[in-house]
Design a protein around this motif. Structure first.
Motif, PDB file in Angstrom:
ATOM      1  N   THR A  24     -30.511  70.306 -30.129  1.00 21.80           N
ATOM      2  CA  THR A  24     -30.976  69.753 -28.860  1.00 21.80           C
ATOM      3  C   THR A  24     -30.673  71.002 -27.908  1.00 21.80           C
ATOM      4  O   THR A  24     -31.360  71.143 -26.823  1.00 21.80           O
ATOM      5  CB  THR A  24     -30.313  68.583 -28.451  1.00 21.80           C
TER       6      THR A  24
ATOM      7  N   TYR B  62     -27.275  67.005 -20.307  1.00 17.61           N
ATOM      8  CA  TYR B  62     -26.892  67.317 -21.929  1.00 17.61           C
ATOM      9  C   TYR B  62     -25.229  67.593 -21.685  1.00 17.61           C
ATOM     10  O   TYR B  62     -24.605  66.867 -22.758  1.00 17.61           O
ATOM     11  CB  TYR B  62     -27.482  68.372 -22.465  1.00 17.61           C
TER      12      TYR B  62
ATOM     13  N   LEU C 287     -33.451  62.598 -22.635  1.00 21.66           N
ATOM     14  CA  LEU C 287     -32.001  62.553 -22.842  1.00 21.66           C
ATOM     15  C   LEU C 287     -31.338  61.171 -22.302  1.00 21.66           C
ATOM     16  O   LEU C 287     -30.449  60.648 -22.912  1.00 21.66           O
ATOM     17  CB  LEU C 287     -31.014  63.697 -22.107  1.00 21.66           C
TER      18      LEU C 287
END
Lengths: 304, 455
Positions: free
Chosen positions: B190, B208, B176
């Motif tokens: 994702t 995220y 990430l």
């Protein structure tokens, strides 16, 4: 829950304090060694593997320096004492209360360059260079250099390529720390002429806990490039809190009553020469801007 | 290890015997006892059986074709071989997204447990720029797919507390982070992958969430946005950058010369550079008002960065008029009907209403036009000036000085008139000639003549 390894992106602030100390040793007349704030020396970042420096080798005791130091400090002390009769911070009270704009940093002579510290990733082994000089007309400052983002081959640094210019902490008499008090203003106003690169403006405030030492409020400065000057106005509510290069989860508005320094950083991974001219940096009060913080302040990271 | 192998070979044969109906096939299998064939069978059985004893022969160096996976090359010396090998083998072919995905597929097919996936992912992340896929979200999702699913999801609060599978979580965070470095926004796939691999409360999920919070906030804060894909054509690139620095929407871009390659009679190849200039109506007015006795300067090249490319531009400017010669022109009241441009009121303004900064206004002299060209010499710039002259006839009377520098520098100011005189010394008498464009070409030698130039 803490991750075992944190990628090394050393903060400019730590390194500029290192350079600050070096500069003080080499260029500025140092006052009697005991008055050099020991806190600054402790705060220097020593890279793992570098040998520890003997602090007392740097101490330079000289009579003329001592005399200069005494003169300077007592003049400052005298000014401080008599300024209070004029008004807060040496200005008449009406002016202090009603001022809308204040120019904080101007570049009208070579002594104005003494207020700034330069730093680049050379400190961690990179190859970027940064220089500062007065621009033409002696009215602006010209920050230029080359950016090189090849990381140093020391096995732990993964990213590199940054250059910064940071203002020195304002000092009162006897090297006491003084802060910028911008409580009656809410916007930062700069006039710059860049070359199209995106810079970052970092404000460092005075903190209470030592863990907060590297708390920096940042925002972006996008330059247009070209021969025309660019007026940039950034309200203080837009600055986001970051620590050692990582943005913080919980945001709060920047506290303007004890600002220590401002800095400009370039780290846009584009190798090559850069230049930035700054005409002046000021703060102003924008009545139309009523926002306190541009980022949500509710708890966004509930406990795991 | 060896016994387990034999056991499984037998098992494999037995299974084959059960599934295959003809005894002849069984016979051939027994007869052709070459190791390759057996191992091939072996491998197909791997996909069916879950093996708990012994590890499959991990061949560290493999051919890239995903169809035939040979397990022959078992390294008996046990040396440490990195996963870069896989990528290096592909270097013989073209390095594209397809080959990158092929390598990842090879790894995926190799082992159902995905042993060594962390090292593989780190190697893949490092190799991405070489293959040119560092800005491709699909590839990142494919890399995330390499993680085995549901193995690293913490099941109870104790596991959640104690950083369950820290190495894998760090690896996920690094994927990430590389996405974040290149400014790629993750998508729902994702998120689904991250939930399947690490669960909802791991470090990769947190990262995220941070990306999804901060990226949209900062996506459009550039007041002078640059397109992601810069135009390839130098003329278009010059047009884009000139309109960017012009600071005026009325500015007009003129192409004085398009780039072309000519072949003269003698067979020489002459490449003509492109010359593109920009001038706005207000700049034309300023030039028209310029005093013909004062020279104008062509200065440059100045750098302009557009993301990662640096282009150079030249400007035509003059020194600012000294204060005694300044003529205050009255505002034309018909210029704006909505509000008066000039108010002559005698109101008392308080300190609280002082809205401008207490700085002297920097007057660096008017800028009359800008241009960009690929070949940076006086001949090309002369072309530009002659092109400008068509719209600004005053250029025929005004002496033009060229202040070019091999390296880019900052604009010169009015205080630097000494160097200006220096340049004018070679040809002072011919300045007053009318109707003749004068070009005194003086080149700056950086350290010597002009003061304070960038070293």
């Amino acid at each position: 829950m803490s991750l075992p390894t944190i990628p090394r992106v050393p903060s400019a602030r730590l390194l500029s304090s290192l350079l600050l100390h070096q500069q003080r040793r080499l260029l500025l007349p140092s006052i009697a060694p005991l008055s050099a704030p020991t806190r600054l020396i402790h705060a220097e970042y020593r890279r793992p593997g570098k040998p520890k420096e003997n602090r007392w080798r740097k101490v330079n005791i000289d009579f003329s320096k001592g005399v200069e130091g005494i003169k300077k400090n007592f003049t400052l002390l005298k000014n401080e004492f008599f300024d209070r009769w004029v008004g807060p911070e040496g200005k008449p009270i009406l002016e202090h209360m009603l001022e809308q704009n204040r120019v904080v940093w101007e570049f009208r002579g070579p002594e104005s360059l003494e207020h700034w510290t330069l730093s680049s990733d050379r400190e961690v082994g990179g190859q970027s260079e940064v220089y500062l000089k007065l621009g033409r007309n002696s009215n602006t400052c010209f920050l230029y250099g080359t950016l090189n983002s090849t990381p140093p081959r020391d096995g732990e640094t993964r990213y590199s390529g940054y250059c910064t210019m940071r203002s020195k902490q304002p000092l009162a008499s006897f090297d006491r720390k003084k802060h910028h008090d911008w409580s009656s203003f809410n916007t930062l106003h700069l006039r710059v002429r860049g070359d199209g690169r995106p810079w970052m403006i970092n404000l460092a405030t005075e903190t209470y806990f030592s863990h907060q030492k590297d708390d920096i409020y940042s925002y972006f400065l996008y330059t247009r490039g070209g021969p025309y000057w660019q007026d940039v106005k950034i309200p203080f509510s837009k600055f986001f809190l970051s620590y050692r290069g990582r943005i913080h989860d919980t945001q709060h508005p920047l506290l303007v009553d004890k600002v220590n320094s401002i800095g400009f950083t370039l780290g846009d991974k584009a190798d090559g020469p850069f230049q930035l001219e700054i005409d002046f940096i000021g703060v102003c009060k924008d009545y139309a801007h009523t926002e306190e913080c541009a980022y949500e302040m509710y708890k966004r990271n509930p406990e795991v | 290890m060896k016994c387990a192998r034999c056991l499984l070979q037998l098992q494999g044969l037995r299974l084959v015997g059960q599934s295959a109906s003809s005894a002849a096939q069984y016979g051939t299998l027994l007869q052709s006892a070459s190791s390759t064939q057996l191992n091939f069978l072996h491998n197909t059985q791997h996909q069916v059986l879950r093996r708990f004893h012994g590890s499959p022969a991990c061949a560290k160096s493999r051919p890239v074709r995903a169809e035939v996976i040979n397990e022959d090359n078992k390294k008996s010396d046990g040396s440490l071989v990195t996963y870069d090998n896989l990528f290096e083998q592909v270097t013989k072919e073209a390095k594209t997204k397809a080959t990158f995905i092929k390598v990842v597929n090879v790894f995926l097919k190799r082992d159902v447990r995905r042993r060594g996936h962390v090292e593989f992912i780190y190697a893949a992340l490092k190799k991405m720029p070489e293959f040119g896929v560092e800005r491709d979200l699909e590839v990142y999702n494919k890399l995330l797919d390499v993680f085995p699913k549901e193995v690293f999801v913490p099941v109870n609060f104790v596991q959640r507390m104690f950083n369950h599978y820290p190495r894998q979580q760090e690896c996920g965070v690094q994927i990430l982070e590389q996405m974040e470095n290149y400014g790629i926004m993750p998508n729902i796939e994702t998120k689904v992958l991250l939930v399947q691999i690490f669960g909802l409360k791991g470090h990769p999920m947190r990262k995220y969430q941070r990306i999804m919070y901060w990226f949209p906030k900062f996506k459009h804060i550039n007041p002078f946005p640059i397109p992601q894909q810069l135009p390839e054509d130098p003329v278009d690139l010059a047009r884009l950058s000139l309109t960017r620095i012009a600071n005026d929407r009325d500015a007009k871009v003129t192409v004085y010369q398009l780039p072309c390659t000519d072949i003269t009679e003698s067979g020489e190849q002459i490449t003509l550079p492109h010359v593109i200039g920009i001038q706005s109506p207000s700049q034309m007015e300023l030039l028209a008002k310029h005093n013909p006795s004062k020279p104008v300067f062509v200065e440059g090249p100045f750098p302009l960065w557009l993301r990662k490319t640096c282009v150079y531009y030249y400007i035509l400017r003059a020194d600012p008029t000294p204060p005694d010669e300044k003529v205050e022109e009255p505002y034309d009241p018909e210029r704006c009907f909505f509000y008066p441009l000039q108010l002559d009121l005698d109101l008392d303004r308080d300190l609280g209403e002082e809205e401008s900064f207490d700085v002297e206004d920097l007057d660096e002299g008017p800028v009359f036009a800008m241009c960009m060209t690929s070949r940076e010499d006086e001949a090309t710039l002369n072309q530009w000036i002659s092109g400008l002259q068509q719209n600004n006839p005053i250029l025929g009377q005004v002496p033009t000085l060229f202040r070019l520098d091999a390296r880019p520098k900052e604009l010169q100011g009015a205080a630097d008139t000494e160097s200006g005189h220096h340049h004018q010394r070679p040809d002072p008498e011919t300045q007053r000639e009318e109707r003749q464009t004068e070009k005194e070409i003086v080149e700056d030698e950086p350290p010597r003549r002009s003061q304070g130039m960038k070293q």
